[in-house]
Structures are given as structure tokens and as C-alpha cells.
Write a protein that holds these residues in place. Sequence first.
Motif, short mmCIF file in Angstrom:
data_model
loop_
_atom_site.label_atom_id
_atom_site.label_comp_id
_atom_site.label_asym_id
_atom_site.label_seq_id
_atom_site.Cartn_x
_atom_site.Cartn_y
_atom_site.Cartn_z
N ILE A 107 0.84 -1.21 0.00
CA ILE A 107 0.00 0.00 0.00
C ILE A 107 0.87 1.25 0.00
O ILE A 107 0.60 2.22 -0.72
N VAL A 111 0.47 3.03 -3.56
CA VAL A 111 -0.51 4.12 -3.39
C VAL A 111 0.12 5.37 -2.78
O VAL A 111 0.17 6.42 -3.41
N THR A 112 0.57 5.26 -1.53
CA THR A 112 1.00 6.45 -0.80
C THR A 112 2.18 7.16 -1.46
O THR A 112 2.16 8.38 -1.66
N VAL A 115 1.12 8.90 -4.70
CA VAL A 115 0.41 10.16 -4.44
C VAL A 115 1.38 11.25 -4.00
O VAL A 115 1.32 12.40 -4.48
N ALA A 141 -7.23 -3.20 -11.88
CA ALA A 141 -7.94 -2.06 -11.29
C ALA A 141 -9.45 -2.11 -11.52
O ALA A 141 -10.21 -1.42 -10.83
N ALA A 153 -6.74 -3.86 -5.07
CA ALA A 153 -7.30 -2.66 -4.46
C ALA A 153 -6.41 -1.45 -4.67
O ALA A 153 -6.88 -0.33 -4.92
N THR A 154 -5.09 -1.64 -4.58
CA THR A 154 -4.19 -0.50 -4.80
C THR A 154 -4.28 0.01 -6.23
O THR A 154 -4.23 1.22 -6.48
N LYS A 155 -4.43 -0.91 -7.18
CA LYS A 155 -4.50 -0.49 -8.57
C LYS A 155 -5.84 0.17 -8.90
O LYS A 155 -5.90 1.05 -9.77
N PHE A 157 -7.29 2.14 -6.82
CA PHE A 157 -7.04 3.50 -6.35
C PHE A 157 -6.28 4.30 -7.39
O PHE A 157 -6.62 5.44 -7.70
N VAL A 158 -5.21 3.71 -7.93
CA VAL A 158 -4.39 4.41 -8.92
C VAL A 158 -5.22 4.81 -10.14
O VAL A 158 -5.08 5.93 -10.66
N SER A 160 -8.56 5.36 -10.31
CA SER A 160 -9.50 6.43 -9.95
C SER A 160 -8.76 7.76 -9.75
O SER A 160 -9.19 8.82 -10.24
N PHE A 161 -7.66 7.72 -9.04
CA PHE A 161 -6.85 8.92 -8.78
C PHE A 161 -6.36 9.54 -10.08
O PHE A 161 -6.45 10.77 -10.28
#
Length: 253
Positions: A107, A111-112, A115, A141, A153-155, A157-158, A160-161
Motif C-alpha cells: 500500500i 498508493v501512498t 500520491v 484495477a 485494491a491499490t491499482k 485507487f491508482v 481512480s486517482f
Amino acid sequence: MSYTVITGASAGIGSEFAKQLAETGQDLILVARRKDKLEELAKTLQAEQGINVVCFAVDLADPKGSEILATEISTNNLAINGLINNAGFGDRGGFIDLPLERQMQMIQLNVTTLVELTHRLAPNMRQQVKPFIINVASTAAFQAGPNMAIYYATKAFVLSFSEALHEELRPQGIAVSALCPGPTLSEFAEQANITDSNLFKAGAMTSAEVAKQALANRNSAIVVTGIKNQVGVLFGKVSPRFMTRKIAGWLQA
């Protein structure tokens, strides 16, 4: 002089991004943990293409990694016209069976850190010509992924972001794209323990082809590489979610 930053540049898709951008004369900042691999690649690209290459050996899975990298770039007054957030990893196995520490590192990196780097470097990019950001997501994703729950789940996020930033930063002249490759022949697949999965048995693309399609379509919000993967994503959009997650779980078996 402006540079494109490539994280996870020591192997796989990251090194292919470096090679293909170098062929266009683009100066590069290569980032990964393995200094020897980075310097070997940099030496080759400088000799063959005559570009400038700066290497930073940084562990981006460390919570302070993005700050360390951004500080190095700022201290050296390096102008940034591109950012390819490629660093990331996955792991196959049940959520409660895989070590929690490793999943939290996933994560952090997927993700972090992505970002944080985007937030720290994007302001620098607004002053450049045709700046771009490519965030490496995955076809994972588009649905939940039993047996790789955190990675999928991390992908998500990527994806959508990146879609949101595509709209936000377009008026400022920064192109943002989510790259969504399917199975790819790379070091990533070996480390994630998925080369013997049903997903890979169905066939995989080369890292070179994935990077080529990503760069050619960097102005698109979403880039799904390969016809087979594009069809799979379309199928998933019209299928019930219970079906797509069961298929995803079978593919990871």
C-alpha cells in the motif's frame, strides 16, 4: 534542460520506458533501490543516445522515500517535464495468510508514495513544455481480486486517482494517464509469484510493447494495452461484479 522521472527503473517496464524515451533524446532521472542496476542502465543510455541521466538509489517503499527523492531533485535544481510512477509490487496469496507488513508496504509503495511523488513534483512540471504523468495501474484495477486482494485494491485507487487528475490538470497543460497493462513478462511477475497462474498461462505481453503503447497514448486518461486486455476490460464492465471477482480469483489460481 528538463528530465523525466521514472521510478522502478532498474528492470521490466521501467527500464523499457527509459530506453524508449532515451531514443527520443529525453534526459532521464532513474529511480530504484538497486544502484548498480541503475548505473549500468544509465551508462548504456548515455553512451548509445547521448542523453543526460541522473540516478537516485531510493527505497520508495520507505515512508520517507518520496520526500528524500523530491529533496534530491530540488537540491540539484532539476526541471521535471515527465513523471512515470512505475514502482510497485504485488504478491499472490490469501489476505490473512500473507504477512501484514508486506501488504502494508505494498500500500505504501503502490498508493501512498505514488500520491506523494505526484504532489511533490507536479508543481515543478507546470513550467515545462508538454509535461505528462503516467501512473502504472493494471487491468486488475477494474475488479476485485481474490488471492491478490491488496494489489487489486491499490491499482483500483491508482486508476481512480489518475482519472481525476486527468481532468484537474488538463487545463494546466499536464497530461495524466493511467496505464493498465495485463500480464506482462517482467521481474514484477516473478516477484509476485504469478508466472504459473492461469492468468499468465493465457499469454503475456512484453515490457517493451507495454511501454511503447503507454508513451504513444500518454494524453489518454486510461491506456489498456493489448486487444485481449481491452476486450477483457469491456467484458468486465458489462458483467455482474460477483462474476468478475470469481473469474479474477480463478485467474490467480
